[in-house]
Enzyme design. Structure first.
Site, PDB file in Angstrom:
ATOM      1  N   ASP A  95       0.897  -1.148   0.004  1.00  0.00           N
ATOM      2  CA  ASP A  95      -0.092  -0.036  -0.057  1.00  0.00           C
ATOM      3  C   ASP A  95       0.815   1.118   0.138  1.00  0.00           C
ATOM      4  OD1 ASP A  95      -2.528   1.183   0.060  1.00  0.00           O
ATOM      5  OD2 ASP A  95      -2.588   1.546   2.294  1.00  0.00           O
ATOM      6  N   HIS A 141     -10.082   5.096   0.845  1.00  0.00           N
ATOM      7  CA  HIS A 141      -8.937   5.317   1.784  1.00  0.00           C
ATOM      8  C   HIS A 141      -9.601   6.104   3.149  1.00  0.00           C
ATOM      9  CE1 HIS A 141      -5.113   4.560  -0.785  1.00  0.00           C
ATOM     10  NE2 HIS A 141      -6.529   3.706  -1.108  1.00  0.00           N
TER      11      HIS A 141
END
Length: 289
Positions: free
Chosen positions: A83, A206
């Site tokens: 990520d 997110h």
């Protein structure tokens, strides 16, 4: 179950109008908690390792090996995802370390630079069988404020970006913010629907820890496919550790407070997965999920 590919989880969820939860892993206890919570909820999940977490450990390979072994022995279907990668060397280490997908983060670059860097990352990743997620728009919690309408992801620009970079999934700025410890974010559901219609690739949220249950459910209904969670696990972990140490101030065995933190994180994972599945109640606490 076993280790699976994030691409397969996203494709199935995207096609069925559902969402996959992806949890940021810092310690082995984080990963064990995700595995336990996913098994209890009978749902798949993604184990995410950020570039910052790799920097904390010093190297990618030891943590990656542990996560791979954990996933292969889990009762849930788990995928490995790297990520917020900005470092090219880390990107290139992902395939050999067992990751099936990577989020390449060029969002701090000017638009043209973001496109060029992300397209190059996609070319490498696709040659090595990796799915690539990218980011367009400022999601906040890092420099920028996603609660300001002017920094939201523009559908026309996003469609051009997906076309020019070849990314497989896109993290979009639709009202959430990284590192929120209070669940006060309001998502722009109309924008999510417009983005889904314009792009044709899975949309990623997110900063989901600051989004209330019903907002998450509505966001998935509008078109979100991957829901990233990090801060909620850290809040659960640190809260449980604080409580344990306060109750046992003379204790020195870290296994005891780590076990308490792991159990708290597993509960958070299970509850979030049930929220996304639309079953059995919501979550409690200031930052759950």
């Amino acid at each position: 179950m076993t280790l699976v590919r994030c691409a397969d989880l996203l494709a199935e969820a995207h096609g069925g109008g559902r969402a996959v939860a992806a949890f940021n892993v810092i310690t082995l206890e984080h990963a064990q908690a995700v595995a336990a919570g996913a098994a209890a909820a009978e749902a798949p999940a993604v184990l995410q390792v950020s570039q910052n977490a790799v920097a904390h450990h010093g190297r990618l390979e030891p943590l990656a090996a542990a996560l791979t072994a954990l996933a292969r022995g889990s009762g849930a279907a788990l995928a490995l995802h790297l990520d917020h990668v900005t470092d090219d060397a880390l990107l290139r280490a992902a395939p050999a370390a067992g990751f099936g997908s990577v989020m390449f983060d060029g969002s701090r670059l000017p638009y043209a630079g973001n496109v060029a860097a992300t397209a190059a990352a996609v070319r490498f990743a696709h040659r090595h069988g990796l799915l690539v997620e990218a980011e367009l728009g400022r999601i906040g919690g890092k420099p920028g404020d996603a609660h300001t309408p002017g920094v939201r992801t523009d559908p026309a620009e996003a469609a051009e970006y997906v076309r020019d970079t070849g990314v497989d999934a896109l993290a979009v700025a639709v009202g959430s913010s990284h590192a929120m410890t209070r669940r006060t974010a309001a998502l722009d559901h109309a924008l999510i629907a417009r983005l889904r219609a314009a792009l044709g690739v899975p949309l990623v949220l997110h900063g989901s820890s600051g989004v209330p249950d019903e907002e998450l459910r509505r966001g998935v209904a509008a078109g979100l496919t991957k829901i990233n969670v990090g801060t909620a696990l850290n809040v659960a972990l640190t809260g449980a550790v604080r409580d344990h140490l306060a109750a046992d101030p003379e204790g020195v065995d870290p296994r005891r407070w780590l076990a308490a933190g792991r159990a708290a994180m597993a509960e958070t994972v299970e509850r979030l997965l049930r929220v996304l599945d639309g079953t059995r109640g919501g979550l409690t606490g200031p930052c759950s999920p």
